[in-house]
Design a protein around this motif. Structure first.
Motif, short mmCIF file in Angstrom:
data_model
loop_
_atom_site.label_atom_id
_atom_site.label_comp_id
_atom_site.label_asym_id
_atom_site.label_seq_id
_atom_site.Cartn_x
_atom_site.Cartn_y
_atom_site.Cartn_z
N ALA A 285 0.91 -1.06 0.15
CA ALA A 285 0.16 -0.04 -0.04
C ALA A 285 1.08 1.32 0.15
N ARG A 286 0.46 2.28 -0.73
CA ARG A 286 1.04 3.62 -0.41
C ARG A 286 0.17 4.52 0.62
N VAL A 287 0.64 4.66 1.88
CA VAL A 287 -0.26 5.28 2.93
C VAL A 287 0.34 6.57 3.34
N GLY A 288 1.09 7.14 2.37
CA GLY A 288 1.28 8.72 2.51
C GLY A 288 1.86 9.03 1.08
N GLY A 289 2.38 10.35 1.20
CA GLY A 289 2.91 11.14 0.16
C GLY A 289 4.15 10.01 -0.55
N GLU A 290 5.24 9.90 0.07
CA GLU A 290 6.08 8.80 -0.41
C GLU A 290 6.48 7.72 0.67
N GLU A 291 5.30 7.53 1.41
CA GLU A 291 5.19 6.40 2.27
C GLU A 291 4.68 5.20 1.97
#
Length: 283
Positions: free
Chosen positions: A272-278
């Protein structure tokens, strides 16, 4: 990254379209009530002399009574009512045609009401069976009028055969269009559900979808007593990349990271992508 979520999304989309007994009771109640009111108006307003007014009014009162029962017991209606109700409505339509004294009476449009209901809410097999039953019921009515020599002059002028062909064809066309509409609505629901849980840039789960996956894993871990692992990470110096080469290049970098995670993870893992670049991996 969507493997663990796809089944639940399909179940959600099907749940929206599924025909629960309570919904069946309400939908059928509306149809029975409207059919009873419209049919009664046909008796009260000027009508052909061959109408059996008492018989027709009894059928309309029965329809309204059925609607009242369905509304009152909608929370306790058994599942078989979803299929049995339309067959009863088709039978009542045939009975009304008999009481009108004409096999080409406009009341045969009630068959179409039943088919609209069936092809939108029921499975295709049940809806097709109901459409065939409605056509056979109308054919039986026509045959009864011809054998008894009763009916309006239009029946003796062989207008009942074109009426049957037109009615049967209309049932087929209406059913086909309703099925196409229902399938399209189902696809749109799935797409909207996917959009709500999928990151459009990387194709991985977004934060909302990842939270659902975490909740599912927590529930599975509580039942089985087996642990699971969670990896969290971000892209170093991502702000510098955006500042030096622009946001488009940053987006391309995120897409490459997403493709790497999706490609190299195990099938049972969730990325998953849970933030901007996270990013996160559920193992």
């Amino acid at each position: 990254a969507m493997r663990l979520e796809v089944p639940s999304l399909r179940e959600n989309s099907l749940a929206v379209q599924s025909f629960t007994p309570a919904l069946a009771a309400r939908a059928q109640a509306y149809l029975f009530a409207l059919a009873g009111i419209v049919g009664a108006l046909g008796v009260v307003l000027p009508h052909p002399p061959e109408f059996n007014e008492l018989g027709m009014l009894s059928v309309q009162l029965g329809s309204v009574a059925a609607a009242a029962v369905l509304i009152a017991a909608r929370r306790h209606v058994p599942a078989w009512v979803a299929l049995a109700g339309p067959f009863a409505a088709a039978s009542l339509t045939s009975l009304v045609l008999i009481f009108t004294g004409s096999s080409t009476s406009p009341y045969l449009l009630f068959y179409l009401w039943v088919v609209f209901y069936a092809f939108y809410f029921l499975e295709r097999r049940g809806a097709t069976l109901l459409a065939l039953y409605a056509a056979m019921s109308y054919a039986t009515v026509i045959a009864g009028f011809r054998l008894s020599g009763a009916g309006s002059p239009s029946s003796h002028a062989n207008e009942d055969i074109p009426a049957f062909v037109l009615m049967a064809g209309t049932l087929v066309v209406a059913g086909a269009f309703i099925v196409l509409l229902r399938d399209r609505v189902g696809r749109l629901i799935r797409q909207l559900t996917d959009a709500a849980t999928t990151d459009p840039l990387t194709g991985l789960l977004n934060r909302r979808g990842f939270h659902r996956a975490i909740e599912a894993e927590l529930g599975r871990a509580e039942r089985s007593g087996q642990p699971f692992s969670l990896l969290l990470g971000d892209c170093d110096f991502f702000k510098h990349l955006n500042d030096r080469l622009g946001y488009r290049t940053g987006d391309e970098a995120l897409q490459e990271v997403g493709q790497m995670l999706s490609r190299d993870r195990r099938r049972i893992d969730v990325a998953a992508r849970v933030g901007g670049e996270e990013f996160a991996l559920l193992l």
